[in-house]
Design a protein around this motif. Structure first.
Motif, short mmCIF file in Angstrom:
data_model
loop_
_atom_site.label_atom_id
_atom_site.label_comp_id
_atom_site.label_asym_id
_atom_site.label_seq_id
_atom_site.Cartn_x
_atom_site.Cartn_y
_atom_site.Cartn_z
N HIS A 431 0.84 -1.18 0.00
CA HIS A 431 0.00 0.00 0.00
C HIS A 431 0.88 1.24 0.00
O HIS A 431 1.82 1.35 0.80
CB HIS A 431 -0.93 0.02 1.21
CG HIS A 431 -1.92 -1.10 1.23
ND1 HIS A 431 -2.92 -1.23 0.30
CD2 HIS A 431 -2.03 -2.18 2.05
CE1 HIS A 431 -3.62 -2.31 0.56
NE2 HIS A 431 -3.10 -2.92 1.61
N ILE A 432 0.59 2.16 -0.91
CA ILE A 432 1.36 3.40 -1.02
C ILE A 432 0.42 4.56 -0.78
O ILE A 432 -0.60 4.71 -1.47
CB ILE A 432 2.00 3.52 -2.43
CG1 ILE A 432 2.81 2.26 -2.77
CG2 ILE A 432 2.87 4.76 -2.51
CD1 ILE A 432 3.30 2.21 -4.20
N TYR A 433 0.77 5.41 0.18
CA TYR A 433 -0.12 6.50 0.60
C TYR A 433 0.26 7.78 -0.15
O TYR A 433 1.39 8.26 -0.04
CB TYR A 433 -0.06 6.68 2.11
CG TYR A 433 -0.65 5.49 2.84
CD1 TYR A 433 -1.99 5.47 3.21
CD2 TYR A 433 0.13 4.35 3.11
CE1 TYR A 433 -2.55 4.37 3.85
CE2 TYR A 433 -0.41 3.24 3.75
CZ TYR A 433 -1.75 3.27 4.11
OH TYR A 433 -2.30 2.17 4.73
N ILE A 434 -0.72 8.29 -0.89
CA ILE A 434 -0.50 9.40 -1.81
C ILE A 434 -1.22 10.65 -1.32
O ILE A 434 -2.37 10.61 -0.90
CB ILE A 434 -1.02 9.05 -3.23
CG1 ILE A 434 -0.34 7.79 -3.76
CG2 ILE A 434 -0.83 10.23 -4.18
CD1 ILE A 434 1.14 7.92 -3.98
N ALA A 435 -0.52 11.79 -1.41
CA ALA A 435 -1.13 13.09 -1.12
C ALA A 435 -0.77 14.05 -2.24
O ALA A 435 0.23 13.88 -2.93
CB ALA A 435 -0.65 13.63 0.22
N SER A 436 -1.60 15.05 -2.41
CA SER A 436 -1.33 16.08 -3.41
C SER A 436 -1.92 17.39 -2.93
O SER A 436 -2.75 17.43 -2.02
CB SER A 436 -1.95 15.68 -4.76
OG SER A 436 -1.77 16.71 -5.70
N ASP A 437 -1.48 18.47 -3.56
CA ASP A 437 -2.02 19.78 -3.20
C ASP A 437 -3.31 20.09 -3.93
O ASP A 437 -3.89 21.17 -3.76
CB ASP A 437 -0.98 20.88 -3.44
CG ASP A 437 -0.47 20.91 -4.88
OD1 ASP A 437 -0.83 19.99 -5.65
OD2 ASP A 437 0.28 21.83 -5.22
N ILE A 438 -3.78 19.18 -4.76
CA ILE A 438 -5.02 19.40 -5.50
C ILE A 438 -5.65 18.06 -5.84
O ILE A 438 -4.96 17.07 -6.13
CB ILE A 438 -4.76 20.23 -6.77
CG1 ILE A 438 -6.06 20.57 -7.47
CG2 ILE A 438 -3.82 19.54 -7.71
CD1 ILE A 438 -5.89 21.60 -8.58
N GLY A 439 -6.98 18.02 -5.79
CA GLY A 439 -7.68 16.76 -5.94
C GLY A 439 -7.64 16.15 -7.32
O GLY A 439 -8.08 15.02 -7.51
N ILE A 440 -7.14 16.89 -8.34
CA ILE A 440 -7.05 16.33 -9.68
C ILE A 440 -6.22 15.05 -9.67
O ILE A 440 -6.45 14.13 -10.46
CB ILE A 440 -6.43 17.34 -10.66
CG1 ILE A 440 -7.23 18.63 -10.70
CG2 ILE A 440 -6.34 16.76 -12.07
CD1 ILE A 440 -6.56 19.74 -11.52
N CYS A 441 -5.27 14.99 -8.76
CA CYS A 441 -4.37 13.83 -8.71
C CYS A 441 -5.14 12.53 -8.57
O CYS A 441 -4.87 11.56 -9.27
CB CYS A 441 -3.39 14.00 -7.55
SG CYS A 441 -2.27 12.60 -7.32
N GLU A 482 0.20 18.09 8.10
CA GLU A 482 -0.92 17.75 7.23
C GLU A 482 -0.67 16.48 6.43
O GLU A 482 -1.61 15.77 6.07
CB GLU A 482 -1.20 18.90 6.27
CG GLU A 482 -1.78 20.14 6.95
CD GLU A 482 -2.02 21.27 5.96
OE1 GLU A 482 -1.22 21.40 5.02
OE2 GLU A 482 -2.99 22.01 6.14
N LEU A 483 0.61 16.21 6.14
CA LEU A 483 0.95 15.08 5.28
C LEU A 483 1.57 13.92 6.05
O LEU A 483 2.25 13.07 5.47
CB LEU A 483 1.93 15.55 4.19
CG LEU A 483 1.42 16.68 3.30
CD1 LEU A 483 2.54 17.17 2.38
CD2 LEU A 483 0.23 16.23 2.48
N LYS A 484 1.32 13.85 7.34
CA LYS A 484 2.01 12.85 8.17
C LYS A 484 1.67 11.41 7.80
O LYS A 484 2.46 10.50 8.05
CB LYS A 484 1.71 13.10 9.64
CG LYS A 484 0.23 13.00 10.01
CD LYS A 484 0.03 13.36 11.48
CE LYS A 484 -1.46 13.30 11.86
NZ LYS A 484 -1.66 13.69 13.28
N SER A 485 0.50 11.20 7.17
CA SER A 485 0.13 9.82 6.81
C SER A 485 0.55 9.45 5.40
O SER A 485 0.35 8.31 4.97
CB SER A 485 -1.38 9.64 6.95
OG SER A 485 -2.06 10.50 6.05
N ALA A 486 1.13 10.40 4.66
CA ALA A 486 1.45 10.15 3.25
C ALA A 486 2.89 9.68 3.06
O ALA A 486 3.79 10.10 3.79
CB ALA A 486 1.22 11.42 2.43
#
Length: 523
Positions: A431-441, A482-486
């Motif tokens: 499992h790879i946890y992904i974050a982005s600054d915009i929901g388009i991702c 904010e990105l601690k889980s990514a």
């Protein structure tokens, strides 16, 4: 039938090779493009919503939709094709959409050849029209995923060709075919009304006018417009007027990056569209267009009737741009809303090219004109090949330097596909946890193969409020929280033109000197 000289025979055969090559390129590359920001909305809120209304007849629910006035005809076709072939996986759905989208553009290009041949009477010039259309980086890229603007562009070409056939023949059959095309154009975007208006102008300028075919054309245009636009089934006059009002003043207030400043879409300066068109079109095309306008005006005083086709093209090109400026209509994300005027821009440019060749007597100068045109096309083609599949981020030298600080780059978010593919190829975690600054991702999860898609876990989009508040540089400590889980953070720099200083940069996509997306490893 006029006998072709040896050069025209060559170009006729070259055109066949060109179209075979174009179709082959489309077949081999349509799967390379990501999912754009509009595709999910187009499919769900327009295609599916209209399809369900047709199937159930539930107008109460349908009329509550904000998107009911968006031209639905092509989206209905796309969704109906999904249902016909029982396509359910998101990757297959979007690949099907991209393939069909490009095929319509391919058909439009074929008709562009026929239109160029009708106007200029030479296979070589008709082929030049098509080459310039295809070797227009932003148009080519959008031809795979833009189910509104490039589809409208394609059908405007087809409807323009049928307009000239109708005016030439004035038969019931030609009126029927042109009415069908006009109905489809109107039901993609209501601005397509310009095509029948331009047709009336051509008709009025003819010495011989048959009234019955004209009445037949008007009647069937109305019929087809209503037939292909379900909301008009309820109350055609009222809902057509409401659709026109919404088109004139689309109620969307977001921030766009323009010349270094974030500006609201309801407060854009008048020059927004002209500037975007100027900096994203090959410069020689612009020069030839200006020459074409000059000769169109000059030749109108010499032989007015001979320039009628150019008047047709000038009207369809200029009217929408002037309407946006005068009515202060909402546009955003460059000039894709008026892509449909681009073929007429090119036809005027090619007209300028042909007139210039005719008036120049010096053979050396003629060779310079030919050479400059070929070089310009080749340079644009090299850019397209070198930066595939990111032709949508093409800028010419007029845009200047530090483009990312002044204009939006990959605003549609297509590059997230390649960012996700890099992560999946290099990180073998379950499992790879992904974050982005915009929901388009997260939209681009849908075009990843299902076995890989199941490894991706979406965590956050930092709640950027869809661009209504431009993003300032964030405090690294706050971002880290904010990105601690990514595991990875991806950005296409939308509403945030500066680099992020978090984690480690492990992948980036460059178009020229500009970085259009980046993957940063957080853990």
């Amino acid at each position: 039938m006029q006998k072709l000289n040896i050069n025209e025979v060559f170009f006729k055969r070259a055109a066949i090779v060109f179209f075979i090559g174009l179709l082959s390129v489309g077949c081999f590359t349509f799967s390379d493009y990501g999912i754009s920001v509009d595709e999910g909305v187009q499919r769900d809120l327009i295609g599916i919503a209209n399809y369900n209304f047709i199937k159930t007849g539930n107008s109460e629910e349908f009329l509550t939709s904000f998107n009911k006035y968006h031209g639905p005809v092509f989206e209905i076709f796309l969704y109906a094709t999904e249902k016909l072939f029982n396509v359910t996986d998101s990757r297959t759905i979007f690949l099907l959409r991209h393939g069909l989208n490009f095929f319509v553009f391919f058909i439009g290009t074929l008709f562009f050849y026929l239109l160029g041949l009708k106007i200029f009477k030479k296979h070589s010039i008709a082929l030049l029209c098509c080459v310039m259309l295809v070797v227009s980086p932003r148009i080519f890229a959008d031809s795979f995923y833009d189910s509104k603007d490039v589809i409208l562009l394609s059908f405007c070409i087809i409807a323009s060709y049928t307009a000239f056939i109708f005016i030439e023949r004035q038969t019931l059959w030609s009126a029927f075919i042109h009415a069908l095309c006009c109905g489809i154009v109107l039901d993609i975007r209501i601005i397509g009304l310009l095509i029948p208006l331009a047709t009336f102008y051509l008709y009025a300028m003819q010495e011989k006018r048959k009234i019955i075919p004209l009445l037949f054309f008007i009647s069937y245009s109305l019929l087809f417009t209503i037939a292909f636009w379900p909301v008009l089934w309820i109350n055609p006059v009222y809902h057509f007027m409401e659709a026109f009002k919404q088109m004139s003043h689309y109620p969307l207030d977001i921030a766009v990056l323009y010349r270094g400043d974030f500006i609201s879409t309801i407060k854009l300066p008048w020059h927004y569209l002209p500037v975007w068109m100027a900096i994203t079109t090959p410069v020689l095309y612009i020069v030839l267009f200006l020459i074409g306008v000059f000769f169109a005006i000059k030749n109108s005083f010499v032989s007015f009737l001979s320039t009628l086709p150019i008047h047709f093209f000038l009207f369809i090109f200029a009217a929408p741009i002037l309407a946006v400026i005068v009515l202060k209509s909402v546009v955003y994300d460059a000039w894709h809303h008026v892509f449909f005027v681009y073929p007429f821009f090119l036809l005027i440019a090619v007209y300028g090219f042909t007139q210039l060749i005719q008036v120049v007597k010096n053979k050396f100068t003629v060779k310079i004109i030919f050479g400059s045109t070929i070089i310009s096309i080749v340079f644009a083609l090299i850019f397209m090949v070198a930066n595939h599949p990111f032709q949508n981020v093409y800028f010419n030298f007029l845009a200047g330097k530090n483009i990312r600080q002044n204009f939006e780059l990959d605003y549609a978010g297509l590059s997230y596909k390649q960012g996700l593919e890099y992560i999946l190829a290099t990180d073998k975690s379950k499992h790879i946890y992904i974050a982005s600054d915009i929901g388009i991702c997260v939209l681009n999860f849908g075009i990843i193969p299902i076995e890989d898609r199941e490894r991706l876990v979406w965590t956050t989009d930092l709640k950027l409020n869809f661009g209504r508040i431009p993003v300032e540089d964030r405090n690294p400590a706050r971002l880290a929280e904010e990105l601690k889980s990514a595991d990875y953070f991806l950005t296409n720099f939308r509403w945030h033109p500066n680099d992020y200083n978090i984690g480690t940069s492990v992948f980036k996509i460059m178009v020229g000197d500009e970085k259009i997306m980046e993957v940063r490893k957080l853990k």
